[in-house]
Design a protein around this motif. Structure first.
Motif, PDB file in Angstrom:
ATOM      1  N   GLU A   1       0.826  -1.210   0.000  1.00  0.00           N
ATOM      2  CA  GLU A   1       0.000   0.000   0.000  1.00  0.00           C
ATOM      3  C   GLU A   1       0.860   1.260   0.000  1.00  0.00           C
ATOM      4  O   GLU A   1       0.478   2.283  -0.571  1.00  0.00           O
ATOM      5  CB  GLU A   1      -0.924  -0.004   1.215  1.00  0.00           C
ATOM      6  CG  GLU A   1      -2.029  -1.046   1.148  1.00  0.00           C
ATOM      7  CD  GLU A   1      -2.916  -0.846  -0.065  1.00  0.00           C
ATOM      8  OE1 GLU A   1      -3.627   0.170  -0.134  1.00  0.00           O
ATOM      9  OE2 GLU A   1      -2.884  -1.703  -0.952  1.00  0.00           O
ATOM     10  N   GLY A   2       2.030   1.180   0.638  1.00  0.00           N
ATOM     11  CA  GLY A   2       2.940   2.326   0.644  1.00  0.00           C
ATOM     12  C   GLY A   2       3.409   2.696  -0.742  1.00  0.00           C
ATOM     13  O   GLY A   2       3.423   3.887  -1.108  1.00  0.00           O
ATOM     14  N   VAL A   3       3.791   1.709  -1.558  1.00  0.00           N
ATOM     15  CA  VAL A   3       4.232   2.034  -2.913  1.00  0.00           C
ATOM     16  C   VAL A   3       3.060   2.551  -3.744  1.00  0.00           C
ATOM     17  O   VAL A   3       3.242   3.401  -4.630  1.00  0.00           O
ATOM     18  CB  VAL A   3       4.910   0.825  -3.604  1.00  0.00           C
ATOM     19  CG1 VAL A   3       6.184   0.439  -2.888  1.00  0.00           C
ATOM     20  CG2 VAL A   3       3.978  -0.362  -3.718  1.00  0.00           C
ATOM     21  N   GLY A   4       1.848   2.066  -3.458  1.00  0.00           N
ATOM     22  CA  GLY A   4       0.680   2.589  -4.155  1.00  0.00           C
ATOM     23  C   GLY A   4       0.437   4.053  -3.837  1.00  0.00           C
ATOM     24  O   GLY A   4       0.154   4.861  -4.728  1.00  0.00           O
ATOM     25  N   LEU A   5       0.558   4.408  -2.559  1.00  0.00           N
ATOM     26  CA  LEU A   5       0.399   5.809  -2.155  1.00  0.00           C
ATOM     27  C   LEU A   5       1.472   6.680  -2.786  1.00  0.00           C
ATOM     28  O   LEU A   5       1.184   7.762  -3.324  1.00  0.00           O
ATOM     29  CB  LEU A   5       0.459   5.910  -0.637  1.00  0.00           C
ATOM     30  CG  LEU A   5       0.552   7.323  -0.051  1.00  0.00           C
ATOM     31  CD1 LEU A   5      -0.704   8.126  -0.384  1.00  0.00           C
ATOM     32  CD2 LEU A   5       0.774   7.279   1.457  1.00  0.00           C
ATOM     33  N   CYS A   6       2.717   6.225  -2.731  1.00  0.00           N
ATOM     34  CA  CYS A   6       3.819   7.033  -3.263  1.00  0.00           C
ATOM     35  C   CYS A   6       3.706   7.189  -4.773  1.00  0.00           C
ATOM     36  O   CYS A   6       4.058   8.249  -5.320  1.00  0.00           O
ATOM     37  CB  CYS A   6       5.158   6.405  -2.892  1.00  0.00           C
ATOM     38  SG  CYS A   6       5.512   6.452  -1.127  1.00  0.00           S
ATOM     39  N   SER A   7       3.238   6.154  -5.457  1.00  0.00           N
ATOM     40  CA  SER A   7       3.058   6.285  -6.904  1.00  0.00           C
ATOM     41  C   SER A   7       2.018   7.360  -7.212  1.00  0.00           C
ATOM     42  O   SER A   7       2.189   8.143  -8.155  1.00  0.00           O
ATOM     43  CB  SER A   7       2.641   4.950  -7.513  1.00  0.00           C
ATOM     44  OG  SER A   7       1.338   4.579  -7.085  1.00  0.00           O
ATOM     45  N   TYR A   8       0.968   7.413  -6.417  1.00  0.00           N
ATOM     46  CA  TYR A   8      -0.045   8.466  -6.601  1.00  0.00           C
ATOM     47  C   TYR A   8       0.567   9.853  -6.393  1.00  0.00           C
ATOM     48  O   TYR A   8       0.348  10.773  -7.191  1.00  0.00           O
ATOM     49  CB  TYR A   8      -1.196   8.240  -5.620  1.00  0.00           C
ATOM     50  CG  TYR A   8      -2.150   9.403  -5.517  1.00  0.00           C
ATOM     51  CD1 TYR A   8      -3.093   9.644  -6.499  1.00  0.00           C
ATOM     52  CD2 TYR A   8      -2.097  10.279  -4.432  1.00  0.00           C
ATOM     53  CE1 TYR A   8      -3.965  10.720  -6.420  1.00  0.00           C
ATOM     54  CE2 TYR A   8      -2.963  11.352  -4.336  1.00  0.00           C
ATOM     55  CZ  TYR A   8      -3.898  11.573  -5.329  1.00  0.00           C
ATOM     56  OH  TYR A   8      -4.741  12.643  -5.248  1.00  0.00           O
TER      57      TYR A   8
ATOM     58  N   THR B   1      -5.034   0.382  -9.382  1.00  0.00           N
ATOM     59  CA  THR B   1      -4.233  -0.507  -8.538  1.00  0.00           C
ATOM     60  C   THR B   1      -4.964  -0.864  -7.248  1.00  0.00           C
ATOM     61  O   THR B   1      -4.730  -1.936  -6.676  1.00  0.00           O
ATOM     62  CB  THR B   1      -2.869   0.117  -8.212  1.00  0.00           C
ATOM     63  OG1 THR B   1      -3.044   1.418  -7.614  1.00  0.00           O
ATOM     64  CG2 THR B   1      -2.024   0.257  -9.466  1.00  0.00           C
ATOM     65  N   ARG B   2      -5.858   0.021  -6.774  1.00  0.00           N
ATOM     66  CA  ARG B   2      -6.658  -0.324  -5.600  1.00  0.00           C
ATOM     67  C   ARG B   2      -7.600  -1.482  -5.884  1.00  0.00           C
ATOM     68  O   ARG B   2      -7.922  -2.262  -4.990  1.00  0.00           O
ATOM     69  CB  ARG B   2      -7.489   0.875  -5.135  1.00  0.00           C
ATOM     70  CG  ARG B   2      -6.795   2.031  -4.495  1.00  0.00           C
ATOM     71  CD  ARG B   2      -6.113   1.794  -3.193  1.00  0.00           C
ATOM     72  NE  ARG B   2      -4.853   1.108  -3.317  1.00  0.00           N
ATOM     73  CZ  ARG B   2      -3.745   1.631  -3.840  1.00  0.00           C
ATOM     74  NH1 ARG B   2      -3.721   2.849  -4.302  1.00  0.00           N
ATOM     75  NH2 ARG B   2      -2.637   0.927  -3.910  1.00  0.00           N
ATOM     76  N   VAL B   3      -8.067  -1.602  -7.119  1.00  0.00           N
ATOM     77  CA  VAL B   3      -8.907  -2.745  -7.484  1.00  0.00           C
ATOM     78  C   VAL B   3      -8.130  -4.037  -7.240  1.00  0.00           C
ATOM     79  O   VAL B   3      -8.631  -4.994  -6.629  1.00  0.00           O
ATOM     80  CB  VAL B   3      -9.356  -2.645  -8.957  1.00  0.00           C
ATOM     81  CG1 VAL B   3     -10.089  -3.917  -9.384  1.00  0.00           C
ATOM     82  CG2 VAL B   3     -10.251  -1.428  -9.164  1.00  0.00           C
ATOM     83  N   GLY B   4      -6.874  -4.058  -7.704  1.00  0.00           N
ATOM     84  CA  GLY B   4      -6.041  -5.218  -7.443  1.00  0.00           C
ATOM     85  C   GLY B   4      -5.781  -5.425  -5.964  1.00  0.00           C
ATOM     86  O   GLY B   4      -5.730  -6.570  -5.480  1.00  0.00           O
TER      87      GLY B   4
END
Length: 616
Positions: free
Chosen positions: A146-153, A176-179
């Motif tokens: 989730e951290g890499v998802g936040l940082c990518s955003y 990516t949140r769907v995944g």
């Protein structure tokens, strides 16, 4: 091995210092903290890796428990770092390539608004990725995930004042949140049935409690695959990756080479024991990879933005890794992950040098003739492009990609082998199409070459690693991942290597014939009716955005329009409305008139008698 914790927390410290500076630090100080923290983490990681390889643990792995997180009803996860051959490989890639990208970014981002904010985000990005690859249980891995998802955003939308950038960041976050929802469901199922999320315990318990093809395990691994395709931009959740090019170019290099898109490959490799018990899902992994690599290859053929071409190439190369995982070529998948990190970081950083030199122009058809003006960027593209196209013998990409193709053949997955060979041909064409159009022909824009150690050193190091020298680095995966069927080779393997090499070279020849010189043949094909239709279809990446807009976005917006006055809220509002209406009626009935009261009593008596007679 206590340096392992230092490797993890140095990027976190850099993020804290930069985040709480609130932009008051100078560019030099911000660069010193942002680049220095990753450089120290890379040095610490190098020490850890050397110690691990020089004196490997008796059981092949080392654990370092930092603290116990909680203990609730049998769930007792701890923040424990787990180091084995797989996490050693990922540790080297994330910190080593990540440091080179940070060093280049210190040059590329000079003068940009939010310089310290940029390095705060990238430091947090590296920390999150390290947490993901070092966590010994799936819950800690999910925190990093989730951290890499936040940082990518945050990084894709770094230029937040431009609305399209914000939309691209939101798209990446939502898709990516769907995944991630699928991954969460998978974790719930595993804990529900096995009572633990510790990865090593799962690998032991799953074969004991499940038989091959068990429905619950089948569903759990399918959910894990759903999470993996979201992060790694594979079908059907691949649509976010090309739009993610809205971020600064070093961000693109970080996402595509060292972090983010490799997370799905790592997840499947780390939980390989579960997938081996569900061969149908493992087969699906290979099919997803094979289809994605071909579709992305066609999409890259017609793109005009230099970064979008590289984005679709990343999608295609991650497809090769999924294909390798699907045929049981675990070590080949991780080997290609490593070599891909080298040459894809090189290509993205070189594209950043080109974009910077051309005053932020990204359309390759507005460049041309740059090889004399930008010799280092040209050399980077030639070497990186050759590695991407898997030019025989000389490049790192040849050795890792050919290992995947051979093991697809050796395992009997001929359809996936053909997809891999077709993808190799397409890769050669679109890669050298980019090089020939941008660097050869007539010069169409002024360009000024970058200079300085922060610009030159990362490119030079990555050039070396993208050659056969990079292929000498062998991931220490023995005993960590299962042996694959294709290690034995002989004449058949050499024949396949020769075939794939000829395909790569023929793709370069086709690109030269089409895109060097006057490009008459390419223009004629593009202007024909089939050429226009295919170009439009491939330029739109096979229309997945259009399809998802019709299937999901439009119905959602229509539902929002339908519910704009919130009928549920209105129906609940009927209760006080009835209470007020009843109160008003009763107030009017108390009028002080005796005749009205007598009539009411008589009427009530008649109603009661009628009810008694009717019910009796």
């Amino acid at each position: 091995m206590n340096l392992l914790a230092l490797t993890l927390f140095l990027p976190l410290l850099g993020w804290l210092l930069l985040a709480f500076s609130r932009g008051r630090l100078s560019e030099n100080t911000s660069a010193l903290i942002g680049v220095g923290s990753i450089g120290l983490a890379a040095a610490s990681a190098a020490w850890v890796i050397a110690a691990f390889l020089g004196n490997p643990p008796a059981d092949g792995a080392y654990s370092l428990t930092l603290w116990q997180w909680m203990s609730v009803e049998g769930l007792a996860p701890s923040f424990t770092l787990y180091l084995d051959g797989l996490s050693v490989t990922m540790l080297g890639v994330v910190t080593g390539v990540g440091f080179l990208i940070h060093l280049f970014a210190s040059w590329y981002m000079r003068g940009e608004e939010g310089y310290s904010r940029f390095f705060a985000y990238t430091n947090l990005f590296i920390f999150s990725m390290l947490l993901l690859v070092l966590g010994d249980n799936l819950l800690v891995l999910f925190f990093g995930w989730e951290g890499v998802g936040l940082c990518s955003y945050l990084l894709i939308g770094f230029y937040y004042k431009h609305v399209p950038n914000g939309n691209a960041a939101l798209k990446a976050f939502i898709v990516t949140r769907v995944g991630d929802v699928f991954l969460m469901i998978g974790l719930f199922l595993l804990f529900l049935n096995l009572g633990t999320l510790n990865i090593q315990e799962l690998m032991v318990l799953a074969p004991q409690r499940y038989v091959a093809g068990d429905t619950w395990l089948w569903l759990a691994t399918l959910m894990l695959l759903g999470g993996a395709v979201g992060k790694s931009a594979q079908l059907p959740l691949q649509t976010w990756l090309a739009d993610a090019m809205a971020g600064p170019t070093p961000v693109s290099a970080l996402i595509h080479a060292a972090t983010m898109v490799t997370a799905g490959v790592y997840l499947i490799a780390r939980t390989h024991g579960l997938f081996l018990l569900t061969p149908e899902i493992l087969e699906l992994v290979g099919i997803v990879g094979g289809v994605t690599l071909v579709l992305a290859g066609f999409a890259a053929l017609v793109q005009t933005d230099i970064k979008r071409i590289l984005a679709y190439s990343t999608m295609s190369q991650i497809g090769y890794m999924f294909l390798a995982l699907g045929v049981g070529a675990w070590d080949a998948a991780i080997f290609h992950l490593m070599t891909h990190a080298f040459f894809k970081a090189l290509l993205f950083l070189a594209s950043g040098a080109v974009i910077h030199a051309c005053h932020h122009e990204q359309n390759i058809f507005r460049m041309g003739g740059l090889w004399k003006k930008l010799p280092l960027a040209y050399a980077s593209f030639v070497v990186g492009g050759a590695a991407l196209a898997a030019l025989p013998l000389l490049t790192a990409g040849f050795y890792s990609k050919d290992e995947i193709l051979w093991e697809a053949f050796a395992s009997g997955h001929n359809e996936l082998l053909y997809a891999g060979l077709l993808g190799a041909f397409l890769t050669s064409i679109y890669t050298f199409r980019l090089i020939f159009i941008a660097f050869h022909g007539e010069q169409k824009t002024e360009a000024h070459a970058g200079h300085g150690i922060a610009h030159n050193l990362p490119l030079l190091v990555l050039i070396v690693l993208s050659t056969f020298i990079g292929a000498w680095i062998t991931p220490p995966l023995a005993g960590v991942l299962p042996e694959s069927a294709g290690h034995a080779g002989g004449e058949a393997k050499h024949s396949l290597e020769l075939l794939s090499g000829l395909i790569a070279v023929s793709g370069i020849v086709v690109a030269a014939l089409l895109f060097l010189g006057q490009r008459r043949v390419a223009s004629a094909v593009a202007q024909s009716t089939p050429g226009r239709l295919l170009s439009a279809l491939w330029f739109a990446a096979w229309g997945f955005d259009w399809l998802y807009d019709k299937l999901f976005v439009r119905p959602y917006l229509a539902l929002c329009h339908l519910l704009r006055r919130d009928p549920i809220d209105r129906s609940i509002g009927l209760i006080p409305l009835l209470a007020r209406g009843g109160n008003a009626a009763l107030v009017h009935s108390e009028n002080g008139q005796v005749r009205w009261y007598a009539a009411s009593i008589a009427g009530g008596a008649v109603l009661v008698l009628a009810a008694i007679l009717f019910l009796s």
